[in-house]
Design a protein around this motif. Structure first.
Motif, short mmCIF file in Angstrom:
data_model
loop_
_atom_site.label_atom_id
_atom_site.label_comp_id
_atom_site.label_asym_id
_atom_site.label_seq_id
_atom_site.Cartn_x
_atom_site.Cartn_y
_atom_site.Cartn_z
N GLU A 1 0.81 -1.21 0.00
CA GLU A 1 0.00 0.00 0.00
C GLU A 1 0.84 1.26 0.00
O GLU A 1 0.31 2.36 -0.15
CB GLU A 1 -0.92 0.00 1.23
N ARG A 2 2.16 1.12 0.17
CA ARG A 2 2.98 2.31 0.37
C ARG A 2 4.12 2.47 -0.61
O ARG A 2 4.85 3.46 -0.54
CB ARG A 2 3.56 2.30 1.79
N ASN A 3 4.30 1.53 -1.52
CA ASN A 3 5.51 1.54 -2.34
C ASN A 3 5.13 1.53 -3.82
O ASN A 3 4.44 0.61 -4.27
CB ASN A 3 6.35 0.29 -2.02
N TRP B 1 6.25 16.42 2.67
CA TRP B 1 5.57 16.33 3.95
C TRP B 1 4.30 17.17 3.89
O TRP B 1 4.36 18.39 3.65
CB TRP B 1 6.50 16.83 5.05
N ALA B 2 3.15 16.53 4.05
CA ALA B 2 1.87 17.23 4.09
C ALA B 2 1.54 17.49 5.55
O ALA B 2 1.07 16.60 6.27
CB ALA B 2 0.78 16.41 3.42
N THR B 3 1.83 18.71 6.00
CA THR B 3 1.62 19.02 7.42
C THR B 3 0.15 19.09 7.78
O THR B 3 -0.25 18.74 8.88
CB THR B 3 2.29 20.36 7.76
N LYS B 4 -0.67 19.58 6.84
CA LYS B 4 -2.12 19.66 7.02
C LYS B 4 -2.74 19.26 5.69
O LYS B 4 -2.04 19.17 4.67
CB LYS B 4 -2.53 21.06 7.44
N PRO B 5 -4.06 19.05 5.63
CA PRO B 5 -4.66 18.59 4.37
C PRO B 5 -4.34 19.48 3.17
O PRO B 5 -4.22 18.99 2.06
CB PRO B 5 -6.16 18.59 4.69
N LYS B 6 -4.18 20.80 3.39
CA LYS B 6 -3.96 21.69 2.26
C LYS B 6 -2.66 22.47 2.39
O LYS B 6 -2.53 23.58 1.90
CB LYS B 6 -5.15 22.63 2.11
N ILE C 1 7.97 6.03 -1.73
CA ILE C 1 7.54 5.30 -0.54
C ILE C 1 6.71 6.24 0.33
O ILE C 1 7.15 7.35 0.67
CB ILE C 1 8.74 4.78 0.26
N ALA C 2 5.53 5.80 0.70
CA ALA C 2 4.70 6.54 1.65
C ALA C 2 5.15 6.16 3.06
O ALA C 2 4.73 5.13 3.61
CB ALA C 2 3.23 6.23 1.44
N LEU C 3 6.04 6.97 3.65
CA LEU C 3 6.53 6.67 4.99
C LEU C 3 5.42 6.79 6.02
O LEU C 3 5.41 6.08 7.03
CB LEU C 3 7.68 7.62 5.34
N HIS C 4 4.49 7.71 5.77
CA HIS C 4 3.30 7.85 6.61
C HIS C 4 2.14 8.12 5.67
O HIS C 4 2.19 9.05 4.87
CB HIS C 4 3.46 9.00 7.61
N PRO C 5 1.08 7.31 5.70
CA PRO C 5 -0.01 7.46 4.72
C PRO C 5 -0.55 8.90 4.67
O PRO C 5 -0.91 9.47 5.69
CB PRO C 5 -1.08 6.48 5.22
N ASN C 6 -0.55 9.45 3.44
CA ASN C 6 -1.13 10.77 3.17
C ASN C 6 -0.43 11.92 3.89
O ASN C 6 -0.95 13.03 3.93
CB ASN C 6 -2.62 10.80 3.53
#
Length: 669
Positions: free
Chosen positions: A336-338, A412-417, A379-384
């Motif tokens: 799911e992450r790669n 890095w997505a700190t917040k949704p937007k 690689i998604a180290l943390h989903p989303n």
């Protein structure tokens, strides 16, 4: 900026603001406009050779949409690139442009890779793009993806400063017919005809024809530059779905250009540096076949092959350049992450040159080959929230052997937007064929004792690749549904930049009369730095009104390597504007009427003696019938003409971009 230019700029901004405020009160909603959120969710493919949302791409990406191009009022692809922040676009004559990203601009801008539907149009003979040959009908363009920064990990050598990918519509997106006719003061006549239909239940086709006639520019000293441009282009495309897992695409183009240019032309008999008007002839064609196959819901492959031929007659040289390219790619999702993209390719060129003592190549025929392979893993180290992207491309060419172009990117997505990204990458530019075996007479003068002296630019077999280590950082945010902000910054470290040195003069008897030759030898003796940044804001105060503004800042300079203080750069660091600002207002006055304006400021090129300029463009479109649109375009409204680029010692003399107006009729059936 001069006082007068400042007043003009202020007046232009006030006029645009007043017109848009007045229209805001009376306009009706235009639901066809994309919201800010829609723009951020546009799928892009150029940055990583796979589909990604623009908001989740760890690179400085800008997408020029088909709607942006139509409403800008521009009539060619090079002009449309003015819409992208951070892209240095300077017009030299009607068919010749200097276009670069992150500095080192030139007619022979050699660090920018340009693609049309994934097919490179970068010439390996001179490391340049013949922009007149890329006059793709704008009705066929789906979008233009602009990557500011290196893209060598997936695209290979010469994607140093960035990548521009011109993506055309599929045949299924081109159904029905279009006739477009333009007539104006500079674009004397442009006519486009396109028709698309279905091939059974699973296929579609389109055919396109384009004719363009553009008048000559005026030289800075007055008088015509004899740089008119006539173009004829035929194109076609077929898309076919063979099965739920297979799709095929074929496309091809033929083009012919009859133009001219004013040159500084050195001659030995008589001994002179004459200003002459010479024809520039171009003919060429290409064909591309692509097969996409889904192995499973988590894996798909693509196989692409194309052939391209260019036949160019310019000055005293004729060049025939032929390219055969094969490219394989596989995209596979592991867990799911790669997500991994990898591929391999092979390219072979044949370069035939026919010149004389003024401009020639040694040897006159070359057949260089290129082998390549790449892999990139996301690689998604943390989903989303947190993604790591790394990979490299390995190439082997006949000039410099093996080259590696790795990258490491973190998003890095700190917040949704809100998203933040950083990257470090290596990229290389392979030397052009001319840099390794060409020669060009730069000037002819009378020397001591009355003996003629020729200054001659010479390639060297020791010329090697230029190297870049690029550091990038970016931030994207959407603080509200009406506003989006994109900030990027970069620091580029160059090694082995192309340079020239004066060789030892020698006496030459052939051709007669006896003369001295002062060689100016190409090599790689310089280092350099470039740094700067761009800011872009998109604001939609109402559904019928979109405003896009951007600012870019750039500094670049050379460093002399130890023991080589007498070298000169082949590309000037002063050939780039330090500051560029632009603002675009796209306003729907009603459901049938559009009024669009653009203001540009470009700072001067000090070393070239090119002053800064302010440019105001306007575009008005009215649709009296559903399938009929009438357009009026006005460009460079603030002054009769202005110079944008001047590049000594290249022999082409520049012209001044004129004020212009045109009318355009588009009928769809």
């Amino acid at each position: 900026m001069t006082c007068l230019a400042s007043k003009r700029f202020a007046l232009a901004v006030v006029c645009v603001w007043a017109a848009t405020l007045h229209a805001q009160k009376e306009a009706q909603p235009d639901l066809s406009n994309m919201s800010v959120e829609d723009l951020l969710n546009v799928q892009v493919t150029t940055a990583g050779k796979m589909e990604q949302k623009l908001s989740q791409t760890p690179a400085a990406v800008y997408v020029i949409t088909a709607e942006d191009i139509r409403r800008s009022g521009f009539t060619s692809v090079p002009e449309a690139l003015r819409l992208a922040p951070g892209v240095e676009v300077a017009q030299i004559n009607p068919s010749t442009w200097a276009i670069a990203i992150h500095g080192f601009n030139s007619r022979y801008a050699n660090k920018l890779l340009v693609l049309v539907d994934g097919r490179t149009v970068y010439s390996a003979t001179f490391t340049q793009v013949f922009w007149s040959a890329q006059d793709v009908p704008l009705e066929d363009v789906e979008r233009i993806e602009v990557i500011r920064g290196p893209g060598g990990t997936v695209w290979g050598a010469n994607a140093v400063e960035g990548v521009i990918n011109i993506i055309t519509r599929t045949a299924k997106q081109s159904q029905g017919g279009i006739v477009s006719v333009t007539a104006g003061s500079h674009d004397n006549a442009i006519a486009d005809v396109r028709y698309g239909g279905l091939l059974g239940k699973d296929g579609a086709y389109r055919v396109t024809a384009r004719y363009a006639n553009r008048s000559s520019f005026q030289s800075p000293g007055g008088g015509s530059n004899f740089d008119h441009d006539y173009l004829m282009r035929l194109g076609s495309r077929i898309d076919w779905t063979g099965s739920p897992k297979d799709s095929f695409s074929w496309q091809g183009d033929l083009s012919k250009i009859d133009g001219g240019e004013t040159l500084l032309f050195p001659t030995l008999v008589p001994l002179a540096n004459a200003v002459v008007n010479l024809p520039v002839l171009y003919s060429g064609g290409n064909t591309l076949l692509r097969w996409e196959h889904s192995l499973s819901s988590r894996s798909k492959t693509a196989l692409q092959a194309y052939y391209d031929r260019k036949d160019i007659q310019e000055s005293s040289l004729e060049l025939i350049e032929q390219t055969v390219d094969l490219d394989f790619q596989n995209q596979i999702q592991i867990g799911e992450r790669n997500e991994i993209v990898w591929g391999a390719g092979f390219r072979v060129l044949r370069q035939d040159t026919y010149g004389n003592y003024q401009f020639d190549f040694d040897p006159s025929v070359r057949i260089p080959k290129l082998f390549s392979a790449f892999v990139q893993d996301q690689i998604a180290l943390h989903p989303n929230k947190l993604w790591l992207t790394f990979g490299s491309k390995i190439e082997h060419n006949d000039h410099t052997g093996f080259e590696a172009e790795p990258t490491l990117r973190l998003m890095w997505a700190t917040k949704p937007k809100h998203s933040f990204w950083i990257a470090v990458s290596r990229a290389v530019r392979s030397p052009a064929t001319f840099e390794r075996g060409g020669h060009l007479i730069l000037s002819a003068n009378l020397g001591p004792g009355g003996i003629p002296v020729l200054a001659e630019l010479m390639g060297s077999p020791d010329s090697t690749s230029e190297n870049l280590i690029a550091y990038e950082v970016g931030y994207r945010t959407q603080p509200s549904k009406w506003v989006a902000l994109d900030l990027t910054s970069f620091y580029d470290v160059y090694r082995d930049l192309s340079s020239t040195r004066q060789g030892t003069p020698f006496l030459q008897l052939d051709p007669a009369p006896m003369h001295f030759v002062v060689p100016v030898v190409l090599g790689n003796g310089l280092s350099g730095r470039a740094f700067g940044g761009e800011a872009t804001v998109t604001w939609t105060p109402a559904v019928f009104w979109k405003i896009v503004g951007s600012y870019s800042w750039l500094r670049s300079y050379y460093l002399f390597n130890p023991g080589q203080p007498n070298l000169l750069p082949t590309l000037s660091p002063e050939a780039n504007p330090s500051h560029q600002t632009q603002a675009h207002s796209f306003l729907s006055l009603s459901r049938r009427t559009e009024f669009d304006t653009s203001v540009y400021y470009v700072s001067g090129l000090q070393e070239q003696g090119v002053p800064g300029h302010v440019r105001l463009d306007a575009h008005l479109a009215w649709s009296p019938l559903e399938r009929l649109q009438l357009n009026a375009g006005f460009q460079n409204l603030l002054e009769p003409r202005h110079l944008e680029f001047n590049e000594p010692p290249t022999p082409t003399l520049p012209g001044e971009v004129p004020r212009s107006a045109y009318g355009k009729v588009v009928w769809r059936f």
